[in-house]
Design an enzyme around this catalytic site. Structure first.
Site, mmCIF file in Angstrom:
data_model
loop_
_atom_site.group_PDB
_atom_site.id
_atom_site.type_symbol
_atom_site.label_atom_id
_atom_site.label_comp_id
_atom_site.label_asym_id
_atom_site.label_seq_id
_atom_site.Cartn_x
_atom_site.Cartn_y
_atom_site.Cartn_z
ATOM 1 N N THR A 1 0.743 -1.314 -0.069
ATOM 2 C CA THR A 1 -0.027 0.009 0.123
ATOM 3 C C THR A 1 0.785 1.257 0.077
ATOM 4 O O THR A 1 2.193 1.186 0.374
ATOM 5 C CB THR A 1 -0.952 -0.077 1.261
ATOM 6 N N ASP A 2 0.199 2.227 -0.537
ATOM 7 C CA ASP A 2 0.939 3.797 -0.536
ATOM 8 C C ASP A 2 1.386 4.043 1.007
ATOM 9 O O ASP A 2 1.936 5.181 1.471
ATOM 10 C CB ASP A 2 0.356 4.705 -1.309
ATOM 11 N N GLU A 3 0.199 3.416 2.112
ATOM 12 C CA GLU A 3 0.522 4.109 3.217
ATOM 13 C C GLU A 3 1.609 3.931 4.121
ATOM 14 O O GLU A 3 2.102 4.401 5.042
ATOM 15 C CB GLU A 3 -0.817 3.322 4.402
ATOM 16 N N TYR B 1 -1.668 -0.517 11.076
ATOM 17 C CA TYR B 1 -1.637 -1.038 9.705
ATOM 18 C C TYR B 1 -0.511 -0.848 8.995
ATOM 19 O O TYR B 1 0.008 -1.816 8.382
ATOM 20 C CB TYR B 1 -3.027 -0.678 9.083
ATOM 21 N N LYS C 1 2.471 -3.350 7.440
ATOM 22 C CA LYS C 1 2.597 -3.376 5.697
ATOM 23 C C LYS C 1 3.938 -3.094 5.479
ATOM 24 O O LYS C 1 4.460 -3.775 4.777
ATOM 25 C CB LYS C 1 1.488 -2.591 4.939
#
Ligand code: NAD
Ligand code: DAU
Length: 331
Positions: free
Chosen positions: A121-123, A147, A151
């Site tokens: 994810t970009d997060e 989260y 990741k």
């Protein structure tokens, strides 16, 4: 080609399975999913048993993942705990599935020498201020929630297994997905189903946080491009230039559903709420020739709204429990 898709009963994993099923008729697809609250076998209804099979199993379970990986040519690893709000209130399942689970997937692909594509994810890059340059493949990791930290940890494991053990892996970091079959805990389906149930959409804080929206089908086509044409060891960012404030998204949903665009409410903000995500997807576009099909966000949103209108039986069973959880959080 026989692919193993972990987390294939979730929102994006099942979109990918259906996409591959249609686009690559000579491939066989095996889904491995533990069916958490977010997994639903109805997402895979209608697939022919001659081309698809399903294993109910946990990626953290060494024997289960080992046997499934041994029996495929390539693994596409979607399985994860995915909801930021849940991670803030109960981080443990995120450490288990996202870090320990990815470790088990890596050990299995190492042992059996199989190709792996890891979905991220970009997060992992943290958040941006409005004027900052978009994320690209060289942006330093700076996760902010449990989260995104788990990741990021899973990405680091993949990078270490590539370098230390020459595992044949690629990674993609995608922006916010929308489309049919997304759990009603997530922003867009929550607002659509709130309106369908006669309540107002709910904006966290001032509603000025920005997300970069991409249709799940465009994420799937990006993953297929990496699987077939990507260079082992590389990371690719997937995004469709879809930056919008949350307020803009809610106003569009209200407008498309024939409601007054101001008919929403502000609720408590998420702790540590990331301000802005934005993806520079030049690398996948220029090196792999990928481009998104859904370039008009409002068209994709209208299709998504129609799907939720027509599939109440799919989302209704999740809705009461989801809203009860939000009520406890004052959101
Ligand atoms: P989702 O929550 O809808 O689905 C996750 C699936 O994984 C579910 O079917 C669940 O049952 C399964 N799962 C969870 N833990 C498992 C375990 N231990 N063993 C086996 N199966 C397990 O998630 P999603 O939104 O479809 O996201 C899929 C992937 O894409 C995740 O890796 C996520 O980090 C990544 N991603 C999501 C977005 C987004 O906007 N939703 C954007 C970029 C990347
Ligand atoms: O960027 C990719 C990520 O996008 C994925 O990795 C995650 O798995 C996925 O859940 C998503 O994370 P977000 O936190 O951005 O998505 P969410 O749908 O939870 O929220 C989107 C934005 O909307 C965020 O700024 C919070 C806000 N929000 C959310 C809900 C549920 C609201 O304003 N109201 C709401 O009711």
């Amino acid at each position: 080609m026989k692919i193993l898709v972990t987390g294939g009963a979730g929102f994006i994993g099942s979109n990918f399975v259906r996409f591959i099923y249609n686009e690559r008729p000579d491939w066989y697809i095996n889904v491995l999913d533990s069916l958490t609250y977010a997994g639903n076998t109805k997402n895979l209804d209608g697939l022919e048993p001659s081309r698809y099979s399903f294993i109910k199993g946990d990626i953290c379970d060494e024997a289960t993942i080992d046997a499934a990986v041994a029996d495929c040519d390539a693994v596409v690893h979607f399985a994860a705990e995915t909801h930021v709000d849940n991670s803030v209130h109960n981080p443990r399942p995120f450490v288990d599935s996202n870090i320990v689970g990815t470790f088990q997937v890596l050990e299995a692909v190492r042992k059996h020498n199989k190709r792996l594509h890891h979905i991220s994810t970009d997060e992992v890059y943290g958040d941006l201020e409005p004027g900052d340059s978009k994320f690209n493949e060289k942006t330093p990791y700076n996760p902010s929630s449990p989260y995104s930290a788990t990741k990021a940890g899973s990405d680091h494991l993949v990078q270490a297994w590539i370098r230390s053990f020459e595992v044949q892996a690629t990674i993609s970091n995608c922006s916010n997905n929308y489309g049919p079959y997304q759990h009603v805990e997530k922003f867009i389906p929550r607002q659509i189903t709130e309106i369908l149930e006669g309540r107002k959409p709910k904006l966290y804080g001032n509603g000025q946080n920005i997300r970069d929206w991409i249709h799940a089908e465009d994420h799937s086509s990006g993953v297929l491009a990496i699987l077939e044409k990507g260079k082992v060891g590389e990371t690719y960012l997937i995004g469709a230039n879809g930056e919008k404030t949350n307020q803009e998204v809610v106003e569009s949903i209200l407008g498309l559903m024939g409601k007054n665009k101001a008919d929403y409410e502000h609720v408590n903000d998420r702790p540590g709420h990331d301000l802005r995500y934005a993806i520079d997807s030049t690398k996948i576009r220029t090196e792999l020739g990928w481009q998104p099909r859904y370039t008009d966000f409002k068209d994709g949103l209208a299709q998504t709204i129609d799907w939720y209108k027509q599939n109440e039986a799919w989302w209704k069973p999740q809705k009461t429990q989801t809203e009860a959880k939000y009520k406890e959080l004052g959101r």
